[in-house]
Design an enzyme around this catalytic site. Structure first.
Site, short mmCIF file in Angstrom:
data_model
loop_
_atom_site.label_atom_id
_atom_site.label_comp_id
_atom_site.label_asym_id
_atom_site.label_seq_id
_atom_site.Cartn_x
_atom_site.Cartn_y
_atom_site.Cartn_z
N HIS A 134 -62.43 14.22 -10.80
CA HIS A 134 -61.65 14.21 -12.54
C HIS A 134 -61.54 13.39 -12.85
O HIS A 134 -60.11 12.47 -12.36
CB HIS A 134 -60.77 15.35 -11.53
CG HIS A 134 -60.70 17.16 -11.54
ND1 HIS A 134 -61.04 17.62 -12.60
CD2 HIS A 134 -60.92 17.35 -10.41
CE1 HIS A 134 -61.25 18.78 -12.33
NE2 HIS A 134 -61.45 18.69 -10.65
N THR A 190 -68.38 6.95 0.99
CA THR A 190 -68.12 6.75 -0.11
C THR A 190 -69.55 5.31 -0.29
O THR A 190 -69.65 4.92 -1.63
CB THR A 190 -67.12 5.50 -0.38
OG1 THR A 190 -67.39 4.28 0.72
CG2 THR A 190 -65.91 6.25 -0.13
N LYS A 191 -70.09 5.55 0.53
CA LYS A 191 -71.52 4.26 0.14
C LYS A 191 -72.71 4.73 1.32
O LYS A 191 -72.29 5.24 1.44
CB LYS A 191 -70.96 2.69 1.02
CG LYS A 191 -69.31 2.35 0.46
CD LYS A 191 -70.06 1.10 -0.77
CE LYS A 191 -68.26 0.88 -1.41
NZ LYS A 191 -67.46 0.46 -0.96
N LYS A 208 -72.56 3.45 14.84
CA LYS A 208 -73.84 3.18 16.30
C LYS A 208 -75.29 2.88 15.67
O LYS A 208 -75.18 3.65 14.55
CB LYS A 208 -73.83 4.34 17.02
CG LYS A 208 -73.42 4.93 18.41
CD LYS A 208 -74.09 5.93 19.24
CE LYS A 208 -73.94 5.60 20.65
NZ LYS A 208 -74.06 6.76 21.45
#
Ligand SMILES: CC(C)(COP(=O)(O)OP(=O)(O)OC[C@H]1O[C@@H](n2cnc3c(N)ncnc32)[C@H](O)[C@@H]1OP(=O)(O)O)[C@@H](O)C(=O)NCCC(=O)NCCS
Length: 208
Positions: A134, A190-191, A208
């Protein structure tokens, strides 16, 4: 009152003899088959052996832009949002889910751009996958009500083949997840995630 409770108990007992648990399971199965045959007509494509469980919600009016491959199961109470229009802005979203996937209960997948989920992907419960927000986080945007902000996308979300996504994971706009990756429970991605790696945490990092 005591007599009334006793009568109810006897009545339910009789019902349980006539209407057995196995009959209930068969009824539920039949209900699922009928629901699936009906709901199929509203999406762009759904392949052989795939199913959409009851409780599904389509949002944004773009359900014709949802394509589901073969032998994929979308579990109960999922929300699939393809937003063709939001506060007078037109979008061209699509959601593509591959073959042999299992999308868990209460997943929320929402697109104004493009979300592609590969083959053999498994998601836990309450997973959120979105290619939009948004609005941005600029001061002028924050002055408006979130619901009234124009949707924006940092890019498409692509999830590779055989990815396992744990419960309550969020995958945000613009993220690409490589084949065979594991996203640990509760992670916020987020990446980009490299193939065959395990990521977890907020924001998600390689563990890991
Ligand atoms: C990702 C996962 C598979 C890793 O399991 P594992 O191979 O046994 O890994 P380990 O327990 O050895 O943990 C490795 C490291 O990651 C950390 N870790 C494990 N799960 C984590 C999580 N959800 N968030 C953040 N860190 C996590 C561990 O603390 C450990 O850190 P350390 O090396 O500093 O001690 C598992 O933790 C997980 O989240 N499974 C998802 C379960 C789920 O949601 N199922 C839904 C049904 S589909």
């Amino acid at each position: 009152m005591r007599y009334f409770k006793k009568i109810i108990k006897i009545f339910i007992h009789v019902v349980s003899i006539i209407y057995t648990y196995n009959m209930y399971k068969k009824y539920k199965y039949l209900q699922q088959i009928l629901f699936n045959e009906w709901i199929k007509h509203f999406v762009g494509f759904i392949g052989d052996g795939s199913s959409l469980a009851p409780g599904i919600q389509f949002q944004g009016g773009g359900q014709r832009n949802i394509y589901i491959g073969n032998n994929t199961c979308i579990a109960k109470n999922c929300i699939l949002g393809c937003w063709k229009e939001y506060i007078n802005v037109i979008y061209n979203p699509r959601i593509i889910i591959g073959d042999n996937c299992c999308i868990g209960e209460y997943n929320h997948i929402t697109s104004i751009n493009e979300i592609i989920i590969g083959n053999g992907v498994l998601t836990g419960r309450y997973v959120y996958i979105s290619d939009n927000n948004h609005g941005d986080c600029e001061y002028n945007t924050l002055l408006q009500q979130p619901l009234k902000r124009e949707l924006n996308s940092k890019g498409a979300v692509h999830i590779g083949n055989n990815v396992w996504i744990g419960d309550k994971v969020s995958i945000l706009s613009g993220v690409k997840i490589g084949d065979g990756a594991v996203i640990a429970a509760n992670a916020v991605v987020t990446k980009d995630v490299p193939a065959y790696s395990v990521v977890g945490g907020v924001p998600a990092k390689i563990i890991k």
